[in-house]
Design a protein around this motif. Structure first.
Motif, PDB file in Angstrom:
ATOM      1  N   GLY A 314       6.241  50.978 -42.213  1.00 41.43           N
ATOM      2  CA  GLY A 314       5.547  51.342 -41.060  1.00 41.43           C
ATOM      3  C   GLY A 314       6.238  51.087 -39.747  1.00 41.43           C
ATOM      4  O   GLY A 314       7.401  50.592 -39.354  1.00 41.43           O
ATOM      5  N   GLY A 315       5.290  50.605 -38.641  1.00 37.81           N
ATOM      6  CA  GLY A 315       5.744  50.086 -37.535  1.00 37.81           C
ATOM      7  C   GLY A 315       5.893  51.220 -36.469  1.00 37.81           C
ATOM      8  O   GLY A 315       6.498  52.290 -36.847  1.00 37.81           O
ATOM      9  N   VAL A 316       5.356  50.800 -35.175  1.00 37.15           N
ATOM     10  CA  VAL A 316       5.408  52.036 -34.258  1.00 37.15           C
ATOM     11  C   VAL A 316       6.543  51.712 -33.239  1.00 37.15           C
ATOM     12  O   VAL A 316       6.779  52.701 -32.347  1.00 37.15           O
ATOM     13  N   PHE A 317       7.068  50.359 -33.074  1.00 35.07           N
ATOM     14  CA  PHE A 317       7.878  50.074 -32.075  1.00 35.07           C
ATOM     15  C   PHE A 317       8.787  48.929 -32.600  1.00 35.07           C
ATOM     16  O   PHE A 317       8.234  48.320 -33.389  1.00 35.07           O
ATOM     17  N   THR A 318       9.914  48.813 -31.948  1.00 35.31           N
ATOM     18  CA  THR A 318      10.984  47.795 -32.704  1.00 35.31           C
ATOM     19  C   THR A 318      11.435  46.887 -31.425  1.00 35.31           C
ATOM     20  O   THR A 318      11.790  47.491 -30.576  1.00 35.31           O
ATOM     21  N   ILE A 319      11.434  45.549 -31.575  1.00 34.87           N
ATOM     22  CA  ILE A 319      12.043  44.785 -30.473  1.00 34.87           C
ATOM     23  C   ILE A 319      13.224  44.024 -31.361  1.00 34.87           C
ATOM     24  O   ILE A 319      13.230  43.601 -32.481  1.00 34.87           O
ATOM     25  N   THR A 320      14.188  44.140 -30.656  1.00 28.98           N
ATOM     26  CA  THR A 320      15.492  43.574 -31.321  1.00 28.98           C
ATOM     27  C   THR A 320      16.205  42.595 -30.186  1.00 28.98           C
ATOM     28  O   THR A 320      16.383  43.016 -28.939  1.00 28.98           O
ATOM     29  N   ASN A 321      16.603  41.406 -30.498  1.00 33.42           N
ATOM     30  CA  ASN A 321      17.089  40.435 -29.666  1.00 33.42           C
ATOM     31  C   ASN A 321      18.880  39.941 -30.126  1.00 33.42           C
ATOM     32  O   ASN A 321      18.908  39.206 -30.756  1.00 33.42           O
ATOM     33  N   GLY A 322      19.326  40.803 -29.183  1.00 33.69           N
ATOM     34  CA  GLY A 322      20.883  40.305 -29.338  1.00 33.69           C
ATOM     35  C   GLY A 322      21.290  39.349 -28.466  1.00 33.69           C
ATOM     36  O   GLY A 322      22.487  38.650 -28.553  1.00 33.69           O
ATOM     37  N   GLY A 323      20.278  38.650 -27.583  1.00 41.21           N
ATOM     38  CA  GLY A 323      20.679  37.667 -26.921  1.00 41.21           C
ATOM     39  C   GLY A 323      20.772  36.312 -27.560  1.00 41.21           C
ATOM     40  O   GLY A 323      21.391  35.339 -27.002  1.00 41.21           O
ATOM     41  N   ILE A 324      20.165  36.176 -28.707  1.00 43.31           N
ATOM     42  CA  ILE A 324      20.470  35.007 -29.542  1.00 43.31           C
ATOM     43  C   ILE A 324      21.817  34.831 -29.898  1.00 43.31           C
ATOM     44  O   ILE A 324      22.181  33.747 -30.388  1.00 43.31           O
ATOM     45  N   PHE A 325      22.648  35.814 -29.789  1.00 38.80           N
ATOM     46  CA  PHE A 325      23.982  35.937 -30.290  1.00 38.80           C
ATOM     47  C   PHE A 325      24.865  35.876 -29.023  1.00 38.80           C
ATOM     48  O   PHE A 325      26.176  35.813 -29.045  1.00 38.80           O
ATOM     49  N   GLY A 326      24.316  35.733 -27.835  1.00 36.83           N
ATOM     50  CA  GLY A 326      25.081  35.795 -26.536  1.00 36.83           C
ATOM     51  C   GLY A 326      25.375  37.275 -25.835  1.00 36.83           C
ATOM     52  O   GLY A 326      25.932  37.427 -25.027  1.00 36.83           O
ATOM     53  N   SER A 327      24.478  38.300 -26.337  1.00 31.71           N
ATOM     54  CA  SER A 327      24.875  39.536 -25.760  1.00 31.71           C
ATOM     55  C   SER A 327      24.370  39.611 -24.571  1.00 31.71           C
ATOM     56  O   SER A 327      23.264  39.322 -24.335  1.00 31.71           O
ATOM     57  N   MET A 328      25.191  40.151 -23.385  1.00 37.20           N
ATOM     58  CA  MET A 328      24.831  40.369 -22.193  1.00 37.20           C
ATOM     59  C   MET A 328      23.939  41.608 -22.143  1.00 37.20           C
ATOM     60  O   MET A 328      22.931  41.723 -21.259  1.00 37.20           O
ATOM     61  N   LEU A 329      24.435  42.756 -22.789  1.00 38.27           N
ATOM     62  CA  LEU A 329      23.910  44.206 -22.482  1.00 38.27           C
ATOM     63  C   LEU A 329      24.335  44.827 -23.841  1.00 38.27           C
ATOM     64  O   LEU A 329      25.298  44.912 -24.279  1.00 38.27           O
ATOM     65  N   SER A 330      23.465  45.838 -24.088  1.00 41.47           N
ATOM     66  CA  SER A 330      23.620  46.744 -25.305  1.00 41.47           C
ATOM     67  C   SER A 330      22.614  47.875 -25.082  1.00 41.47           C
ATOM     68  O   SER A 330      21.875  48.032 -24.306  1.00 41.47           O
ATOM     69  N   THR A 331      23.018  48.723 -25.701  1.00 38.67           N
ATOM     70  CA  THR A 331      22.123  50.047 -26.196  1.00 38.67           C
ATOM     71  C   THR A 331      21.652  50.192 -27.599  1.00 38.67           C
ATOM     72  O   THR A 331      22.414  50.816 -28.437  1.00 38.67           O
ATOM     73  N   PRO A 332      20.526  49.709 -27.918  1.00 41.79           N
ATOM     74  CA  PRO A 332      20.063  49.452 -29.134  1.00 41.79           C
ATOM     75  C   PRO A 332      20.038  50.958 -29.799  1.00 41.79           C
ATOM     76  O   PRO A 332      19.468  51.974 -29.192  1.00 41.79           O
ATOM     77  N   ILE A 333      19.961  51.304 -31.182  1.00 45.68           N
ATOM     78  CA  ILE A 333      19.894  52.338 -31.865  1.00 45.68           C
ATOM     79  C   ILE A 333      18.382  52.547 -32.151  1.00 45.68           C
ATOM     80  O   ILE A 333      17.737  51.399 -32.759  1.00 45.68           O
ATOM     81  N   LEU A 334      17.790  53.608 -32.350  1.00 43.98           N
ATOM     82  CA  LEU A 334      16.592  54.149 -32.656  1.00 43.98           C
ATOM     83  C   LEU A 334      16.184  53.431 -33.993  1.00 43.98           C
ATOM     84  O   LEU A 334      17.090  53.732 -35.082  1.00 43.98           O
ATOM     85  N   ASN A 335      15.117  52.921 -34.353  1.00 45.95           N
ATOM     86  CA  ASN A 335      14.685  52.703 -35.764  1.00 45.95           C
ATOM     87  C   ASN A 335      13.579  53.915 -36.088  1.00 45.95           C
ATOM     88  O   ASN A 335      12.422  53.798 -36.185  1.00 45.95           O
ATOM     89  N   ALA A 336      14.139  54.760 -36.694  1.00 48.37           N
ATOM     90  CA  ALA A 336      13.589  56.249 -37.121  1.00 48.37           C
ATOM     91  C   ALA A 336      12.626  56.060 -38.070  1.00 48.37           C
ATOM     92  O   ALA A 336      12.812  54.952 -39.021  1.00 48.37           O
ATOM     93  N   PRO A 337      11.332  56.452 -37.933  1.00 52.00           N
ATOM     94  CA  PRO A 337      10.914  57.619 -36.935  1.00 52.00           C
ATOM     95  C   PRO A 337      10.348  57.120 -35.774  1.00 52.00           C
ATOM     96  O   PRO A 337       9.860  58.099 -34.969  1.00 52.00           O
ATOM     97  N   GLN A 338      10.663  56.082 -35.510  1.00 49.56           N
ATOM     98  CA  GLN A 338      10.078  55.523 -33.989  1.00 49.56           C
ATOM     99  C   GLN A 338      10.769  56.236 -32.953  1.00 49.56           C
ATOM    100  O   GLN A 338      11.929  56.648 -32.894  1.00 49.56           O
ATOM    101  N   SER A 339       9.966  56.217 -31.728  1.00 48.10           N
ATOM    102  CA  SER A 339      10.721  56.889 -30.717  1.00 48.10           C
ATOM    103  C   SER A 339      11.447  55.953 -29.389  1.00 48.10           C
ATOM    104  O   SER A 339      11.827  56.388 -28.712  1.00 48.10           O
ATOM    105  N   ALA A 340      11.189  54.856 -29.794  1.00 44.01           N
ATOM    106  CA  ALA A 340      11.753  53.733 -28.620  1.00 44.01           C
ATOM    107  C   ALA A 340      11.897  52.431 -29.483  1.00 44.01           C
ATOM    108  O   ALA A 340      11.373  52.009 -30.683  1.00 44.01           O
ATOM    109  N   ILE A 341      13.004  51.521 -28.899  1.00 47.71           N
ATOM    110  CA  ILE A 341      13.193  50.320 -29.270  1.00 47.71           C
ATOM    111  C   ILE A 341      13.572  49.554 -27.923  1.00 47.71           C
ATOM    112  O   ILE A 341      14.511  50.044 -27.110  1.00 47.71           O
ATOM    113  N   LEU A 342      13.163  48.201 -28.006  1.00 49.01           N
ATOM    114  CA  LEU A 342      13.560  47.397 -26.770  1.00 49.01           C
ATOM    115  C   LEU A 342      14.453  46.409 -27.257  1.00 49.01           C
ATOM    116  O   LEU A 342      14.205  45.808 -28.184  1.00 49.01           O
ATOM    117  N   GLY A 343      15.557  46.288 -26.138  1.00 50.96           N
ATOM    118  CA  GLY A 343      16.724  45.354 -26.726  1.00 50.96           C
ATOM    119  C   GLY A 343      16.700  44.335 -25.704  1.00 50.96           C
ATOM    120  O   GLY A 343      16.605  44.301 -24.341  1.00 50.96           O
TER     121      GLY A 343
END
Length: 401
Positions: A314-343
């Motif tokens: 299940g799950g309706v939305f996903t949060i991914t935190n690349g900042g813990i590895f030092g990422s400045m900016l990214s374009t996260p890939i959707l976690n299908a079939p969800q419609s959005a993901i926050l990076g």
């Protein structure tokens, strides 16, 4: 009496896996409930447990693909053997008992290749002096490797400081992709091919949240036993934004649009086996402490290989935190079939214009990837602005505005 050890059923969607690791060696004595092996599937990693006391005989080598219900070992419940080590400390040495190479278990041979420890130089604690997996692990961790001396205190042999180098002229190595990694790869490609994926960005001033954490961290830890992190704030902000922009809390099922009226949020966790997204249920009803506790529990299970299908379902939305590895900016890939993901990304101090003055503020870039087939740009931008507002002024979360 001989008891068969079979690959247990893990769910209707799982029919096979890879026997990744044996936790015991051939001929070891095992106890009822003891972990015997680690099984990797395309969804989860699980452990097989002994169902009786006895001496185990292995039938399948590590790395073999096995089917659900397949017999991988047998336990002789009438025999007595050497107890499998439960820690890295070696058992009492039997220096006069040779460890013949022909009797080495698959686990010992694999460890010999990985650690460059010669089993013939290791004192075996298994049956008839056989070198066990525990002996090899102890030898690899010890600064000195025991030799085959017959003296009560074996003469030490220096442990190699570096891993065994590749063979001369070998510029590549190959290994089979694990079922979990293969499934992750398949799902990521499908997400890109099946959705009209687009990413919108914003930035958020983390000053208010950081000040709040600093002010109440000690009290929070004293009351709950764990720290107040950033993820609970962002999870609450996401729930707030989903309520304000319900179009993001939806998904496409064939020709239908399914709108979700609940708030189960997935949190991406990096594990040695690959990326997993355990789901925190009913985040709208949880307190900040409840969210932090739930995230900590599922993240630990994921990293320890204890995650279950129910944790990932299940799950309706996903949060991914690349900042813990030092990422400045990214374009996260959707976690299908969800419609959005926050990076989420790294927090960096940057000069910002505030009320006509240049001030230094801790800033984070936010990235919202969404399925443009379902979510319009206006909804995506509004959603991200709602998250930004909630983080920059956390009192909005308390007042639900």
């Amino acid at each position: 009496m001989s008891l068969e050890v079979k690959i247990p059923p893990l769910g209707e969607s799982i029919s096979s896996g890879v026997l990744a690791t044996w936790h015991v060696a051939d001929g070891d004595t095992v106890k009822n409930g003891q972990a015997l092996f680690e099984l990797e599937t395309d969804k989860i990693t699980s452990e097989g447990l002994a169902e009786a006391d006895g001496v185990i005989s292995l039938k399948v080598e590590e790395g073999a693909e096995v089917k659900i219900g397949e017999v991988v070992a047998e336990i002789d419940t009438d025999a007595k053997g050497e107890t499998a080590p439960t820690s890295s400390a070696p058992a009492e040495e039997e220096p006069d008992a040779p460890a013949a190479e022909s009797t080495q278990s698959p686990a010992v041979r694999r460890l010999a290749e990985e650690t460059d420890v010669d089993p013939s130089t290791v004192e075996g604690t298994g049956k008839a002096g056989r070198v066990t997996k525990g002996d090899m692990l102890a030898a690899a961790k010890s600064p000195e490797t025991p030799s085959s001396s017959s003296a009560p205190t074996p003469a030490p042999k220096p442990q190699p400081a570096a891993a065994k180098p590749a063979a001369s002229g070998e510029r590549q190595t190959r290994k089979k992709m694990t079922p979990l990694r293969a499934k992750i790869a398949e799902r990521l490609v499908q997400a890109q091919q099946q959705a009209a994926m687009l990413t919108t960005f914003n930035e958020v001033d983390m000053s208010a949240v950081m000040e709040l954490r600093k002010k109440y961290q000690d009290v929070f830890v004293k009351k709950n036993g764990f720290k107040l992190g950033f993820m609970s704030f962002f999870t609450k902000a996401v729930v707030h934004a989903l309520k304000e922009v319900p179009g993001v809390n939806a998904m496409i099922d064939g020709k239908e649009i399914v709108t979700n009226n609940y708030y189960d949020v997935g949190v991406a966790v990096s594990t040695p086996k690959g990326l997993m997204v355990p789901v925190i249920r009913d985040c709208d009803t949880l307190s900040m402490a409840g969210i932090e506790s739930a995230i900590g529990e599922v993240a630990k299970r994921a990293r320890d290989g204890k995650i279950t299908l129910a944790d990932l379902d299940g799950g309706v939305f996903t949060i991914t935190n690349g900042g813990i590895f030092g990422s400045m900016l990214s374009t996260p890939i959707l976690n299908a079939p969800q419609s959005a993901i926050l990076g989420l990304h790294a927090i960096n101090e940057r000069p910002m214009a505030v009320n006509g003055e240049v001030v230094i503020r801790p800033m984070m870039y936010l990235a919202l990837s969404y399925d443009h087939r379902l979510v319009d740009g206006k909804e995506a931008v509004t959603f991200l602005v709602k998250v930004k507002e909630a983080i920059e002024d956390p009192t909005r979360l308390l007042l639900d505005i």
